[in-house]
Design an enzyme around this catalytic site. Sequence first.
Site, PDB file in Angstrom:
ATOM      1  N   ILE A   1      32.291  55.310  45.933  1.00 43.83           N
ATOM      2  CA  ILE A   1      32.340  54.647  47.234  1.00 43.83           C
ATOM      3  C   ILE A   1      33.310  53.464  47.213  1.00 43.83           C
ATOM      4  O   ILE A   1      34.152  53.350  48.117  1.00 43.83           O
ATOM      5  CB  ILE A   1      30.935  54.228  47.699  1.00 43.83           C
ATOM      6  CG1 ILE A   1      30.095  55.473  48.001  1.00 43.83           C
ATOM      7  CG2 ILE A   1      31.021  53.326  48.933  1.00 43.83           C
ATOM      8  CD1 ILE A   1      28.645  55.179  48.359  1.00 43.83           C
TER       9      ILE A   1
ATOM     10  N   GLY B   1      32.722  52.783  41.147  1.00 50.27           N
ATOM     11  CA  GLY B   1      32.263  54.116  41.513  1.00 50.27           C
ATOM     12  C   GLY B   1      33.040  54.738  42.652  1.00 50.27           C
ATOM     13  O   GLY B   1      34.048  54.200  43.131  1.00 50.27           O
TER      14      GLY B   1
ATOM     15  N   GLU C   1      33.555  40.333  40.741  1.00 50.18           N
ATOM     16  CA  GLU C   1      32.931  40.286  39.418  1.00 50.18           C
ATOM     17  C   GLU C   1      33.583  41.312  38.500  1.00 50.18           C
ATOM     18  O   GLU C   1      33.988  40.990  37.381  1.00 50.18           O
ATOM     19  CB  GLU C   1      31.440  40.577  39.567  1.00 50.18           C
ATOM     20  CG  GLU C   1      30.671  40.610  38.266  1.00 50.18           C
ATOM     21  CD  GLU C   1      29.229  40.978  38.516  1.00 50.18           C
ATOM     22  OE1 GLU C   1      28.761  41.934  37.874  1.00 50.18           O
ATOM     23  OE2 GLU C   1      28.569  40.335  39.357  1.00 50.18           O
TER      24      GLU C   1
ATOM     25  N   GLY D   1      32.579  46.883  43.948  1.00 48.83           N
ATOM     26  CA  GLY D   1      31.936  47.348  42.733  1.00 48.83           C
ATOM     27  C   GLY D   1      32.647  48.525  42.096  1.00 48.83           C
ATOM     28  O   GLY D   1      33.857  48.720  42.241  1.00 48.83           O
TER      29      GLY D   1
ATOM     30  N   GLY E   1      25.766  40.856  40.014  1.00 50.44           N
ATOM     31  CA  GLY E   1      26.241  39.862  40.965  1.00 50.44           C
ATOM     32  C   GLY E   1      25.974  40.213  42.407  1.00 50.44           C
ATOM     33  O   GLY E   1      26.490  39.547  43.308  1.00 50.44           O
TER      34      GLY E   1
END
Length: 430
Positions: free
Chosen positions: A213, A211, A232, A209, A330
């Site tokens: 992290i 960010g 995604e 994803g 997702g």
Amino acid sequence: MQLMTAAEAVKLIRSDSSVYIQGSTSIPEVLVAALADRASELRGVKLYSGFAVGRGPAPYCRPENREAFLVNSLFVANNIRRWLADGYGQSIPAFLGEIPGLFRDGTLPVDTVLLNCSRPNAEGYCSYGVSADLAVSATECARVVIAQINAAMPFSYGDAVIHSSKIDAAVEVDDPLVEVPTATPTATETRIGQYIAELIPDGATLQIGVGGIPNAVLTALRGHKHLGLHTEAMTDGVLPLLESGVIDNSLKKVMPGVSVASLALGSRRLYDYMDYRKDLVMKDVAWTNDPFRIRQNPRVMAINSAVEVDLTGQVCADSVGVRIISGVGGQHDFMYGGALSEGGKTFIAIPSMTEKGESKIKALLTPGAGVVTTRHMVQHIVTEYGVASLRGRNLAERARALIAIAHPSVREELERAAAERYGHSFLRLR
């Protein structure tokens, strides 16, 4: 393709019609502004928007426009979040990978689509650039296609292309895409990233994803080999791994040798990297997010985040209490597909505390919080205090594992809640 002004192009939009506005960092801002300028002439225009990053509040989100434009968000983006919170618009709950089907079967009819496209190539094809996601299906279903032909948009391959002859009205612009700064991981995020990276084998296929992290995970993977990318959202964080050859996609089963994404958001460096690059394709989100396609790749590593997690493993990722702040996106698609993948692993990565000093691991979810990933699907929850492996564990065992990675200041409180809820079966696990 007829060239005209933005004001002329949006005259093709009628009252009581439905309009899809392209998202990611490629909102067609010039067309959207021209549409908002027509508010006094229009009534009941239904606007669909997905995941997007706007430069500021959407110009159609003004109280005086509330009868002209009816906002139906498929993912609550930053440019419309306040509008929805104030009760002027609504969100439509749906897995992101299933939304193209809602367009295609007419559940969500689309009359007009507003696109932000690259300039045509030698064969006359324009690219949607950084946003294939929902734009592919919406354009397929729309009766009218209006596009910004944008000198700043990279040309990406895959599903995100349209021949210029299919565009009904075009407006030439040179409108820089929104740039999303690369998040520098904090010490807490770096530690979380290291825990996750230790569990990722060479040859894995990544879904990751946005960010601090995710960037920490990517940084910690720089010593790995033969990783693949089927995700995604693509961000700047993957560029060092692509450029160094750590991500070479050599062991993927789905489109080997090619990085696959549905949307991109990042810096100009990322957009320039994407331009006319044949080893990177942008696909319809119904394709990228199909769990049964995701599972075809070996060792899928799905890494996602959350707002909060309860002691049974329920994951809230789209709301703060009753207030919707984003969407399912997702997460479910990749958590399911990753779990089905041979050798696959799924992770929910969160700091133990919010910036306000509240625990992200709770005895019970906040009233009104939505469950995005169910307790039945969760495998690993990761904080800076370690990894809670929940797969195959009973509820009491899950509670014990989650308390061990919660912030020390709340562990006693969580212990009491778990003991009250599960009794001897929890207490015996000391």
